[in-house]
Design an enzyme around this catalytic site. Sequence first.
Site, short mmCIF file in Angstrom:
data_model
loop_
_atom_site.label_atom_id
_atom_site.label_comp_id
_atom_site.label_asym_id
_atom_site.label_seq_id
_atom_site.Cartn_x
_atom_site.Cartn_y
_atom_site.Cartn_z
N LEU A 153 33.07 9.49 12.34
CA LEU A 153 33.18 10.94 12.50
C LEU A 153 33.74 11.22 13.89
CD1 LEU A 153 30.01 12.82 11.14
CD2 LEU A 153 32.38 13.16 10.44
N ASP A 154 34.65 12.17 13.99
CA ASP A 154 35.17 12.58 15.30
C ASP A 154 34.03 13.07 16.18
OD1 ASP A 154 37.75 12.07 14.45
OD2 ASP A 154 38.16 14.15 13.89
N PRO A 155 34.15 12.91 17.50
CA PRO A 155 33.10 13.39 18.41
C PRO A 155 32.77 14.88 18.21
CG PRO A 155 34.61 11.99 19.60
CD PRO A 155 35.21 12.19 18.23
#
Length: 300
Positions: free
Chosen positions: A47-49
Amino acid sequence: MSAPKRVKRAISGWVVLNKPYDMTSTQAVGKVRWLFSAAKAGHAGTLDPLATGILPIALGEATKAVPQVQDGTKVYRFAIAWGSATTTDDTEGAVIATSDVRPDRAALEAVLPAFTGTILQRPPIFSALKIDGERAYDLARAGEVVELAPREIDVDAITLLEHGSESSVLEVTCGKGTYVRSLARDIGEALGTRGHVSLLHRSAVGPFNDADALTIDQLEALTLEERDRLLKPVWSGFVDLPEVRLDALQATAVRHGNSVLLTGAGAPVTLDECWASFKGEVLATGWVEFGQFQPRRVFN
């Protein structure tokens, strides 16, 4: 005196984490591994930050099931901010183009069918994909020109949940490899404007969803024994796959990596992918061919 070294435990199972905003997937895995004093940990689907939501974290033997969970269907809820495109296709990047066009609800709903089914998608240049062994985001940050070829992805459904003049909220059900940031960018361009993701929440990965999720704050408030009781079993990563139940003799053979003939009424003759169990425990993943279970990966 220095604190005694933490003993790493050979513990196995799944932690379905609701990853917080502004934390990388690697940081989340490290935190959960520390909270459980686990000897081994991994995650099923980065998951993206700046994204929140379901990050299945595998401990111990569950790490062997990561490919099956990672390949599962995913559900995302996301907001598109209208009128600007960014280098990263989300709020983290610099604005590179703007538009005064703001789509109405009817126009937006009319283009969504074009983004369902098997479609070609160009990944964001700020992605973890590799080019000649280098991560695309590392090359992009270094100022190099990054060109990523379009790839086929599967989008089962995309639905408009809320619409406003400055942003809209949608939900997408999709397969592995789909970039929601690219969807936002491409939907904006299809509407004659620009758009980027301003909010992203993953609500499901394979068999796991928001109803299963725990936050880091919740885990930190528990004792180690209480955390252990919340672990989902290794087999929970396989609930979308057929189960083949073995007897004691068959189980012994499979533990040594050998194939076994399946007997009894209803025994499958052919299965592309399945998992074998003995007394409710995972023994192996594999397939069935000519009535024989062929182990691909054996679990301890």
